[in-house]
Design a protein around this motif. Structure first.
Motif, mmCIF file in Angstrom:
data_model
loop_
_atom_site.group_PDB
_atom_site.id
_atom_site.type_symbol
_atom_site.label_atom_id
_atom_site.label_comp_id
_atom_site.label_asym_id
_atom_site.label_seq_id
_atom_site.Cartn_x
_atom_site.Cartn_y
_atom_site.Cartn_z
ATOM 1 N N SER A 25 2.050 -7.194 5.279
ATOM 2 C CA SER A 25 1.641 -7.852 4.035
ATOM 3 C C SER A 25 2.768 -7.695 3.015
ATOM 4 O O SER A 25 3.726 -6.966 3.236
ATOM 5 N N HIS A 26 2.604 -8.353 1.889
ATOM 6 C CA HIS A 26 3.577 -8.232 0.812
ATOM 7 C C HIS A 26 3.419 -6.881 0.130
ATOM 8 O O HIS A 26 2.326 -6.338 0.048
ATOM 9 N N VAL A 27 4.533 -6.357 -0.349
ATOM 10 C CA VAL A 27 4.496 -5.087 -1.076
ATOM 11 C C VAL A 27 4.133 -5.383 -2.529
ATOM 12 O O VAL A 27 4.715 -6.253 -3.163
ATOM 13 N N ARG A 28 3.171 -4.640 -3.028
ATOM 14 C CA ARG A 28 2.717 -4.827 -4.404
ATOM 15 C C ARG A 28 3.045 -3.577 -5.227
ATOM 16 O O ARG A 28 3.305 -2.509 -4.681
ATOM 17 N N LEU A 29 3.011 -3.707 -6.517
ATOM 18 C CA LEU A 29 3.292 -2.581 -7.411
ATOM 19 C C LEU A 29 2.292 -1.445 -7.185
ATOM 20 O O LEU A 29 2.652 -0.272 -7.265
ATOM 21 N N THR A 30 1.060 -1.782 -6.867
ATOM 22 C CA THR A 30 0.046 -0.748 -6.630
ATOM 23 C C THR A 30 0.382 0.087 -5.400
ATOM 24 O O THR A 30 0.008 1.250 -5.318
ATOM 25 N N ASP A 31 1.117 -0.498 -4.439
ATOM 26 C CA ASP A 31 1.545 0.268 -3.270
ATOM 27 C C ASP A 31 2.510 1.384 -3.667
ATOM 28 O O ASP A 31 2.440 2.498 -3.149
ATOM 29 N N LYS A 33 2.635 2.775 -6.667
ATOM 30 C CA LYS A 33 1.861 3.751 -7.432
ATOM 31 C C LYS A 33 1.098 4.687 -6.486
ATOM 32 O O LYS A 33 1.033 5.889 -6.718
#
Length: 73
Positions: A25-31, A33
């Motif tokens: 999946s795409h990497v998100r800012l919450t990942d 954190k």
């Protein structure tokens, strides 16, 4: 000069030998954190930053050793 040749050889070998691993999946800012909240991850971030600072800003080796030895497993 020799170090550059070794680094280039290692890069080429990794490029040729390691398999491609597609992202799930795409990497998100919450990942990021969530990663920082893992205690061992925080230790590794501090150790990497310490070594970088030692190389970049000339921290004495004794001080670096004391800092790294605080993070024993």
């Amino acid at each position: 000069m020799a170090a550059a040749i070794i680094a280039i050889a290692a890069l080429v070998m990794q490029w040729r030998m390691l398999p491609t691993v597609p992202a799930k999946s795409h990497v998100r800012l919450t990942d990021f954190k969530a990663f920082v909240w893992i205690p061992d991850a925080r230790k590794s971030i501090v150790m990497i930053a310490t070594v970088f600072a030692a190389q970049s800003f000339g921290v004495f080796q004794e001080k670096l050793q004391k800092i790294i030895l605080r993070f024993k497993p």
